[in-house]
Write a protein that holds these residues in place. Structure first.
Motif, PDB file in Angstrom:
ATOM      1  N   UNK A   2       0.792  -1.213   0.065  1.00 15.02           N
ATOM      2  CA  UNK A   2      -0.028  -0.074  -0.122  1.00 15.02           C
ATOM      3  C   UNK A   2       0.776   1.303   0.160  1.00 15.02           C
ATOM      4  N   UNK A   3       0.453   2.397  -0.009  1.00 13.95           N
ATOM      5  CA  UNK A   3       0.903   3.682  -0.049  1.00 13.95           C
ATOM      6  C   UNK A   3       1.510   3.997   1.386  1.00 13.95           C
ATOM      7  N   UNK A   4       1.163   3.466   2.523  1.00 15.28           N
ATOM      8  CA  UNK A   4       1.323   3.773   3.855  1.00 15.28           C
ATOM      9  C   UNK A   4       2.380   2.885   4.096  1.00 15.28           C
ATOM     10  N   UNK A   5       3.232   3.346   5.073  1.00 16.35           N
ATOM     11  CA  UNK A   5       4.351   2.699   5.665  1.00 16.35           C
ATOM     12  C   UNK A   5       4.259   1.741   6.983  1.00 16.35           C
ATOM     13  N   UNK A   6       5.193   0.891   7.181  1.00 14.87           N
ATOM     14  CA  UNK A   6       5.073   0.296   8.643  1.00 14.87           C
ATOM     15  C   UNK A   6       6.100   1.243   9.288  1.00 14.87           C
ATOM     16  N   UNK A   7       5.691   1.396  10.386  1.00 18.51           N
ATOM     17  CA  UNK A   7       6.557   2.294  11.429  1.00 18.51           C
ATOM     18  C   UNK A   7       7.305   1.124  12.198  1.00 18.51           C
ATOM     19  N   UNK A   8       8.726   0.971  11.999  1.00 16.02           N
ATOM     20  CA  UNK A   8       9.517   0.227  12.678  1.00 16.02           C
ATOM     21  C   UNK A   8      10.283   0.858  13.827  1.00 16.02           C
ATOM     22  N   UNK A   9      10.379   0.680  15.062  1.00 18.13           N
ATOM     23  CA  UNK A   9      11.002   1.332  16.025  1.00 18.13           C
ATOM     24  C   UNK A   9      11.825   0.269  16.861  1.00 18.13           C
ATOM     25  N   UNK A  10      13.131   0.099  16.751  1.00 15.73           N
ATOM     26  CA  UNK A  10      13.981  -0.555  17.533  1.00 15.73           C
ATOM     27  C   UNK A  10      15.303  -0.009  17.782  1.00 15.73           C
ATOM     28  N   UNK A  33      12.904   3.828  12.655  1.00 15.83           N
ATOM     29  CA  UNK A  33      13.446   4.602  13.741  1.00 15.83           C
ATOM     30  C   UNK A  33      14.023   4.018  14.892  1.00 15.83           C
ATOM     31  N   UNK A  34      14.921   4.693  15.762  1.00 17.97           N
ATOM     32  CA  UNK A  34      15.599   4.121  16.879  1.00 17.97           C
ATOM     33  C   UNK A  34      15.057   4.337  18.062  1.00 17.97           C
ATOM     34  N   UNK A  35      13.939   5.455  18.159  1.00 15.18           N
ATOM     35  CA  UNK A  35      13.403   5.808  19.518  1.00 15.18           C
ATOM     36  C   UNK A  35      12.035   6.142  19.275  1.00 15.18           C
ATOM     37  N   UNK A  36      11.216   5.943  20.369  1.00 16.58           N
ATOM     38  CA  UNK A  36       9.771   6.038  20.397  1.00 16.58           C
ATOM     39  C   UNK A  36       9.531   7.887  20.103  1.00 16.58           C
ATOM     40  N   UNK A  37      10.337   8.631  20.723  1.00 21.00           N
ATOM     41  CA  UNK A  37      10.113  10.036  20.552  1.00 21.00           C
ATOM     42  C   UNK A  37      10.048  10.655  19.106  1.00 21.00           C
ATOM     43  N   UNK A  42       7.071  11.837  14.049  1.00 20.75           N
ATOM     44  CA  UNK A  42       6.630  11.571  12.610  1.00 20.75           C
ATOM     45  C   UNK A  42       5.251  11.244  12.576  1.00 20.75           C
ATOM     46  N   UNK A  43       4.776  10.538  13.437  1.00 19.53           N
ATOM     47  CA  UNK A  43       3.414   9.812  13.200  1.00 19.53           C
ATOM     48  C   UNK A  43       2.496  10.810  13.408  1.00 19.53           C
ATOM     49  N   UNK A  44       2.873  11.772  14.410  1.00 23.01           N
ATOM     50  CA  UNK A  44       1.869  12.820  14.504  1.00 23.01           C
ATOM     51  C   UNK A  44       1.670  13.969  13.429  1.00 23.01           C
ATOM     52  N   UNK A  60      15.778   2.170  25.086  1.00 18.26           N
ATOM     53  CA  UNK A  60      16.495   2.799  25.992  1.00 18.26           C
ATOM     54  C   UNK A  60      15.994   3.829  26.863  1.00 18.26           C
ATOM     55  N   UNK A  61      16.146   5.098  27.126  1.00 18.77           N
ATOM     56  CA  UNK A  61      15.794   5.829  28.256  1.00 18.77           C
ATOM     57  C   UNK A  61      14.572   6.741  28.081  1.00 18.77           C
ATOM     58  N   UNK A  62      14.176   6.476  26.769  1.00 19.24           N
ATOM     59  CA  UNK A  62      12.878   7.415  26.468  1.00 19.24           C
ATOM     60  C   UNK A  62      11.623   6.392  26.580  1.00 19.24           C
ATOM     61  N   UNK A  63      10.646   6.885  26.101  1.00 26.11           N
ATOM     62  CA  UNK A  63       9.267   6.065  26.139  1.00 26.11           C
ATOM     63  C   UNK A  63       9.394   4.539  25.605  1.00 26.11           C
ATOM     64  N   UNK A  64       8.575   3.761  25.989  1.00 27.58           N
ATOM     65  CA  UNK A  64       8.821   2.307  25.983  1.00 27.58           C
ATOM     66  C   UNK A  64       7.673   1.838  24.600  1.00 27.58           C
ATOM     67  N   UNK A  65       7.985   0.953  24.171  1.00 25.39           N
ATOM     68  CA  UNK A  65       7.173   0.512  23.009  1.00 25.39           C
ATOM     69  C   UNK A  65       5.487   0.540  23.295  1.00 25.39           C
ATOM     70  N   UNK A  66       5.433   0.077  24.774  1.00 26.87           N
ATOM     71  CA  UNK A  66       3.911   0.233  25.428  1.00 26.87           C
ATOM     72  C   UNK A  66       3.483   1.542  25.228  1.00 26.87           C
ATOM     73  N   UNK A  67       4.169   2.383  25.588  1.00 26.09           N
ATOM     74  CA  UNK A  67       3.728   3.770  25.530  1.00 26.09           C
ATOM     75  C   UNK A  67       3.638   4.482  24.078  1.00 26.09           C
ATOM     76  N   UNK A  68       4.569   3.886  23.295  1.00 24.36           N
ATOM     77  CA  UNK A  68       4.560   4.338  21.899  1.00 24.36           C
ATOM     78  C   UNK A  68       3.164   3.756  21.000  1.00 24.36           C
TER      79      UNK A  68
END
Length: 133
Positions: A2-10, A33-37, A42-44, A60-68
């Protein structure tokens, strides 16, 4: 796909590169991307640009995948979410968003592709826009 992308964060660069390569090889568009922030920013800016989320839990030190995932679900309540984790899987029932999938590390790329494809195929198609309305 599709034209939309998978957002991969690791946050582990080699795993992120492996995920990006595997998904692109399967025909997905990927924003990695490497962090939730950074992912939230980008998502917003354009939520419609993303079809799904694939995220590690510990980022890492920022938001978790749960929060994302919870942040993305507030804007897009049905966005498919696949979590990956080496040690947080036992918390998925309490922390994960509904209708998500948890895959534990180590994993094989086909597991990720199958999980994303399954969730995307379960999505209800958008109703056609009535041109006469």
């Amino acid at each position: 796909m599709s034209d939309s992308a998978v957002l991969v964060v690791e946050d582990e660069p080699m795993i992120l590169l492996d995920l990006e390569s595997a998904l692109e090889g399967a025909g997905f568009q990927v924003v990695a991307l490497s962090n939730a922030e950074a992912a939230i920013e980008l998502f917003d800016a354009d939520p419609e640009n993303f079809s799904s989320l694939l995220t590690d839990i510990r980022l890492g030190s920022g938001k978790s995948g749960w929060e994302l995932a919870k942040h993305l679900r507030r804007a897009h309540p049905t966005i498919p979410v696949v979590y990956i984790s080496g040690d947080s899987a036992p918390h998925w029932g309490a922390e994960g968003v509904p209708e998500s999938i948890m895959i534990t590390k180590p994993f094989a790329p086909p597991q990720i592709i199958t999980a994303l494809s399954t969730l995307l195929n379960q999505q209800q198609p958008m109703p056609p826009v009535d041109a006469e309305a």
